[in-house]
Structures are given as structure tokens and as C-alpha cells.
Design a protein around this motif. Structure first.
Motif, PDB file in Angstrom:
ATOM      1  N   VAL A  53     -10.497 -28.308 -10.561  1.00 31.43           N
ATOM      2  CA  VAL A  53     -11.103 -27.084  -9.914  1.00 31.43           C
ATOM      3  C   VAL A  53     -12.154 -27.765  -8.835  1.00 31.43           C
ATOM      4  N   ALA A  54     -12.061 -27.019  -7.744  1.00 31.34           N
ATOM      5  CA  ALA A  54     -13.218 -27.439  -6.609  1.00 31.34           C
ATOM      6  C   ALA A  54     -13.876 -26.108  -6.036  1.00 31.34           C
ATOM      7  N   ARG A  55     -15.242 -26.006  -6.052  1.00 28.51           N
ATOM      8  CA  ARG A  55     -15.813 -24.862  -5.544  1.00 28.51           C
ATOM      9  C   ARG A  55     -16.005 -24.984  -4.014  1.00 28.51           C
ATOM     10  N   ALA A  56     -15.952 -23.833  -3.515  1.00 30.21           N
ATOM     11  CA  ALA A  56     -16.035 -23.768  -1.936  1.00 30.21           C
ATOM     12  C   ALA A  56     -16.907 -22.466  -1.539  1.00 30.21           C
ATOM     13  N   GLU A  57     -17.688 -22.586  -0.471  1.00 22.05           N
ATOM     14  CA  GLU A  57     -18.396 -21.670   0.069  1.00 22.05           C
ATOM     15  C   GLU A  57     -17.557 -20.651   0.873  1.00 22.05           C
ATOM     16  N   ASP A  58     -16.462 -21.111   1.287  1.00 21.92           N
ATOM     17  CA  ASP A  58     -15.664 -19.981   2.165  1.00 21.92           C
ATOM     18  C   ASP A  58     -14.414 -20.297   1.728  1.00 21.92           C
ATOM     19  N   ILE A  59     -13.503 -19.451   0.935  1.00 23.90           N
ATOM     20  CA  ILE A  59     -12.110 -19.452   0.567  1.00 23.90           C
ATOM     21  C   ILE A  59     -11.290 -18.423   1.564  1.00 23.90           C
ATOM     22  N   VAL A  60     -10.177 -18.803   2.203  1.00 24.76           N
ATOM     23  CA  VAL A  60      -9.566 -17.840   2.830  1.00 24.76           C
ATOM     24  C   VAL A  60      -8.193 -17.431   2.426  1.00 24.76           C
ATOM     25  N   VAL A  61      -7.966 -16.291   1.830  1.00 24.93           N
ATOM     26  CA  VAL A  61      -6.637 -16.099   1.305  1.00 24.93           C
ATOM     27  C   VAL A  61      -5.946 -14.761   2.367  1.00 24.93           C
ATOM     28  N   GLU A 117      -1.213 -24.636  -6.286  1.00 22.51           N
ATOM     29  CA  GLU A 117      -2.573 -24.404  -5.850  1.00 22.51           C
ATOM     30  C   GLU A 117      -2.930 -22.972  -5.797  1.00 22.51           C
ATOM     31  N   PHE A 118      -4.262 -22.823  -6.510  1.00 21.53           N
ATOM     32  CA  PHE A 118      -4.579 -21.265  -6.410  1.00 21.53           C
ATOM     33  C   PHE A 118      -5.958 -21.216  -5.739  1.00 21.53           C
ATOM     34  N   LYS A 119      -5.860 -20.370  -4.515  1.00 18.15           N
ATOM     35  CA  LYS A 119      -6.990 -20.022  -4.041  1.00 18.15           C
ATOM     36  C   LYS A 119      -7.607 -18.869  -4.587  1.00 18.15           C
ATOM     37  N   VAL A 120      -8.774 -18.932  -4.929  1.00 15.86           N
ATOM     38  CA  VAL A 120      -9.340 -17.652  -5.563  1.00 15.86           C
ATOM     39  C   VAL A 120     -10.643 -17.351  -4.914  1.00 15.86           C
ATOM     40  N   ILE A 121     -10.885 -16.102  -4.597  1.00 16.15           N
ATOM     41  CA  ILE A 121     -12.252 -15.485  -3.915  1.00 16.15           C
ATOM     42  C   ILE A 121     -12.867 -14.898  -5.204  1.00 16.15           C
ATOM     43  N   GLY A 122     -14.055 -15.291  -5.597  1.00 18.64           N
ATOM     44  CA  GLY A 122     -15.043 -14.699  -6.473  1.00 18.64           C
ATOM     45  C   GLY A 122     -16.283 -15.519  -6.689  1.00 18.64           C
ATOM     46  N   LYS A 123     -17.190 -15.232  -7.717  1.00 18.74           N
ATOM     47  CA  LYS A 123     -18.356 -16.010  -7.870  1.00 18.74           C
ATOM     48  C   LYS A 123     -18.095 -17.258  -8.684  1.00 18.74           C
ATOM     49  N   HIS A 173     -11.818 -13.368   2.794  1.00 22.30           N
ATOM     50  CA  HIS A 173     -12.463 -14.587   2.724  1.00 22.30           C
ATOM     51  C   HIS A 173     -13.881 -14.480   2.120  1.00 22.30           C
ATOM     52  N   GLY A 174     -14.065 -15.533   1.411  1.00 21.36           N
ATOM     53  CA  GLY A 174     -15.492 -15.456   0.718  1.00 21.36           C
ATOM     54  C   GLY A 174     -15.561 -16.626   0.024  1.00 21.36           C
ATOM     55  N   PRO A 175     -16.629 -16.825  -0.627  1.00 23.09           N
ATOM     56  CA  PRO A 175     -16.716 -17.895  -1.827  1.00 23.09           C
ATOM     57  C   PRO A 175     -16.027 -17.836  -2.986  1.00 23.09           C
ATOM     58  N   GLY A 176     -15.664 -19.010  -3.559  1.00 24.96           N
ATOM     59  CA  GLY A 176     -14.626 -19.152  -4.718  1.00 24.96           C
ATOM     60  C   GLY A 176     -14.447 -20.525  -4.988  1.00 24.96           C
ATOM     61  N   ILE A 177     -12.944 -20.605  -5.523  1.00 28.79           N
ATOM     62  CA  ILE A 177     -12.650 -21.862  -5.974  1.00 28.79           C
ATOM     63  C   ILE A 177     -10.985 -22.293  -5.689  1.00 28.79           C
ATOM     64  N   THR A 178     -10.937 -23.475  -5.715  1.00 30.77           N
ATOM     65  CA  THR A 178      -9.326 -23.823  -5.534  1.00 30.77           C
ATOM     66  C   THR A 178      -8.863 -24.568  -6.669  1.00 30.77           C
ATOM     67  N   LEU A 179      -7.946 -24.490  -7.183  1.00 30.78           N
ATOM     68  CA  LEU A 179      -7.565 -24.726  -8.706  1.00 30.78           C
ATOM     69  C   LEU A 179      -6.086 -25.146  -8.417  1.00 30.78           C
ATOM     70  N   ILE A 182      -1.225 -17.904  -4.605  1.00 32.77           N
ATOM     71  CA  ILE A 182      -0.672 -19.276  -5.278  1.00 32.77           C
ATOM     72  C   ILE A 182       0.352 -19.694  -4.410  1.00 32.77           C
ATOM     73  N   ASN A 183       0.345 -21.094  -3.796  1.00 32.99           N
ATOM     74  CA  ASN A 183       1.411 -21.411  -3.219  1.00 32.99           C
ATOM     75  C   ASN A 183       1.924 -20.494  -2.067  1.00 32.99           C
ATOM     76  N   GLY A 184       0.802 -19.690  -1.363  1.00 32.79           N
ATOM     77  CA  GLY A 184       1.351 -19.080  -0.177  1.00 32.79           C
ATOM     78  C   GLY A 184       1.685 -17.641  -0.732  1.00 32.79           C
ATOM     79  N   VAL A 185       1.814 -17.370  -1.975  1.00 33.05           N
ATOM     80  CA  VAL A 185       2.160 -15.897  -2.247  1.00 33.05           C
ATOM     81  C   VAL A 185       0.948 -15.029  -2.791  1.00 33.05           C
ATOM     82  N   ARG A 186       0.491 -13.899  -2.242  1.00 35.25           N
ATOM     83  CA  ARG A 186      -0.472 -13.163  -2.612  1.00 35.25           C
ATOM     84  C   ARG A 186      -0.233 -12.580  -4.064  1.00 35.25           C
ATOM     85  N   VAL A 187      -1.128 -12.734  -4.867  1.00 29.59           N
ATOM     86  CA  VAL A 187      -1.094 -12.169  -6.131  1.00 29.59           C
ATOM     87  C   VAL A 187      -1.706 -10.928  -6.299  1.00 29.59           C
ATOM     88  N   VAL A 188      -0.824  -9.777  -6.545  1.00 31.52           N
ATOM     89  CA  VAL A 188      -1.577  -8.596  -6.653  1.00 31.52           C
ATOM     90  C   VAL A 188      -1.294  -7.969  -8.222  1.00 31.52           C
TER      91      VAL A 188
END
Length: 276
Positions: free
Chosen positions: A251-259, A218-224, A151-157, A188-194
Motif C-alpha cells: 500500500v502506497a499513499r499519494a496526494e493525487d490519484i488519477v482514476v 493494481e488498485f487505484k483508490v481515491i479517498g482519505k 482525481h484526488g488523494p488516495g492510495i495504490t494497492l 483495478i488494472n484499467g477496469v473501473r469499479v462501480v
């Protein structure tokens, strides 16, 4: 009185004189055969080879070579920059900011590694410090491998595809753009991208690592966030490409994204640790 007798009664030269000299005979020589006429091609070859190059000609040739090389480099440089000539000023500023952000991230990573080295060198208990850093490294590798949640800051696409025109390669381009911008964990949609994630299927029936996903994607992305969002909005980037296919990207910014989608840890079949 007796008359004097003519020594030469025939009126010629005195009898005691030498006969006149006759020219020596000219020796007879055979006429030499006419020389074979030189053809025009032979005269041309004789004029061209061996080459007669003066010092001035060599200097001129060298200057022409240098001039041609400079023109070729200039043309190539102009062609490389032609992609940015038509961009607007705000687009150029955004691209420059992204480059500055990437440079800053590299500088931060270098500083972090330098600090770790300093801690190892100055720590009173280097073994304990090394153990802590090993655990931290293991946690980081677990995040990259998708075996632990993050978890950490990031965006939701969110990509909406009402016409079913989004292809697998478009989602792959999105993942690559996010990684280049510093994304540390993606789901992305409940699948971890590696690292070995792949996209397949056809438009409207996409699969991620063999699992079918449906729009909206839906992309959940942790980063700056300040780096991730501009990377998607650069001219000719992900957002513009999707809009050409009648898809929308929000694109929506968030202070805490959970992956928290996880990948099972895989035991290698052949590779073994070389330590110990």
C-alpha cells in the motif's frame, strides 16, 4: 288367724306389673359395595391439578426468570467481544481509530448537507443556487457511476500473486473493505469499479466484469489515505488473508490519484424520470 295369700303363688312379679320392654328390631340393610380404590396416578393428578401456587412462589419464579435472562444477555455479550480479546493493544487502537474516522466522516457529511440547506434558504437567487448544486450532484453521480474521470488523494494497492492462489472472492472482499473505509472511486488494472462490478474466473485467471486481468493486481483508490490504509491492515483483514495464500500486498499513499478508466453510460430500458 288366717295366713295372707301370696298374690303370685309362682314367686314372680305382681300380676298388675307391665311386661319388660323389648328392643325395637334392627332394620335389615343391604351391605354397600366397597368404594373403588383410587389409583396412584389419579392421586398424583389430584395433587398437581389444579395448581396451588402461592404468592411467594410466583415472586421466586419471576426472580429466576430475570436472572436467567440476564445471564443469557451476558453470555451473548461476552461471545460478541471474544473476537477482540486476543487482539494486541496496537490492533485495538487501530480499530478504534478507524471507527472514529468513520464517525467523523458521517459528521462531515451531515454538516455538508446542513450547509447546503442553509445556502438554499439564504441565497438571494435560490434558483441559481439550486442549479449549481444540481450540476455538482450530477458530477458526483458521474464519478460513482464511472462515466467521468476523477482525481484526488488516495492510495495504490498492489497485490502480487506468484503462486496463483488469489481467488475472485478475495478481490471482492478488498473492494468491499475499501468502500467501507470511504473509497469514492476505484480502478483495478484499467477496469473501473462501480456498484454492479463482479469478479469471476479461477485463481490465476481472474476476470472483472468479464474482462481478464493478470497479476499483479493494481488498485487505484481515491479517498482519505488515513482511513483506507488502516482498513486493509486490520487483524484478519485483507492483507493478512492474502499473506496466508502466499500473496503480498503493498500500500502506497499519494496526494493525487488519477482514476480515468470510464464506463459507458447505459440507457435504462424501462425506467423513466418521474419529474416534469
Amino acid at each position: 288367724m288366717s295366713s295372707e295369700q301370696n298374690p303370685n303363688p309362682r314367686g314372680g312379679e305382681p300380676s298388675g306389673a307391665l311386661p319388660p320392654e323389648t328392643p325395637p328390631p334392627v332394620p335389615h340393610t343391604e351391605p354397600s359395595p366397597p368404594a373403588e380404590e383410587t389409583s396412584g396416578r389419579q392421586r398424583l393428578m389430584a395433587g398437581l391439578w389444579p395448581p396451588r401456587v402461592s404468592r411467594a412462589q410466583l415472586i421466586v419464579a419471576l426472580l429466576l426468570f430475570v436472572l436467567g435472562l440476564g445471564l443469557a444477555i451476558q453470555v451473548r455479550s461476552n461471545s460478541d467481544n471474544s473476537a477482540l480479546r486476543g487482539a494486541r493493544q496496537e490492533d485495538l487502537v487501530r480499530i478504534l481509530d478507524e471507527l472514529d474516522n468513520r464517525t467523523q466522516r458521517l459528521e462531515d457529511e451531515k454538516q455538508r448537507l446542513d450547509d447546503q440547506r442553509t445556502e438554499l434558504e439564504n441565497s438571494s437567487d435560490q434558483a441559481e443556487e439550486a442549479r449549481k448544486q444540481t450540476l455538482e450532484k450530477e458530477r458526483q453521480l458521474g464519478i460513482l457511476a464511472g462515466t467521468v474521470a476523477a482525481h484526488g488523494p488516495g492510495i495504490t494497492l498492489t497485490i502480487s500473486d506468484p503462486s496463483g492462489a488469489v481467488e475472485p472472492d478475495m478481490l471482492l472482499d478488498t473492494i468491499q473493505e475499501l468502500r467501507a473505509a470511504g473509497a469514492e472511486a476505484i480502478e483495478i488494472n484499467g477496469v473501473r469499479v462501480v456498484a454492479d462490478t463482479y469478479f469471476s474466473g479461477d485463481a490465476g485467471e481472474l476476470r472483472v466484469d468479464g474482462r481478464k486481468i493478470e497479476a499483479p493486481y493494481e488498485f487505484k483508490v481515491i479517498g482519505k489515505p488515513q482511513d483506507l490504509e488502516p482498513a486493509l491492515n486490520i487483524p484478519g483483514g485483507v492483507v493478512q488473508t492474502l499473506e496466508k495464500e502466499q500473496a503480498t500486498a503493498e500500500v502506497a499513499r499519494a496526494e493525487d490519484i488519477v482514476v480515468d478508466a470510464l464506463r459507458p453510460a447505459q440507457q435504462p430500458d424501462y425506467a423513466r424520470s418521474s419529474s416534469g
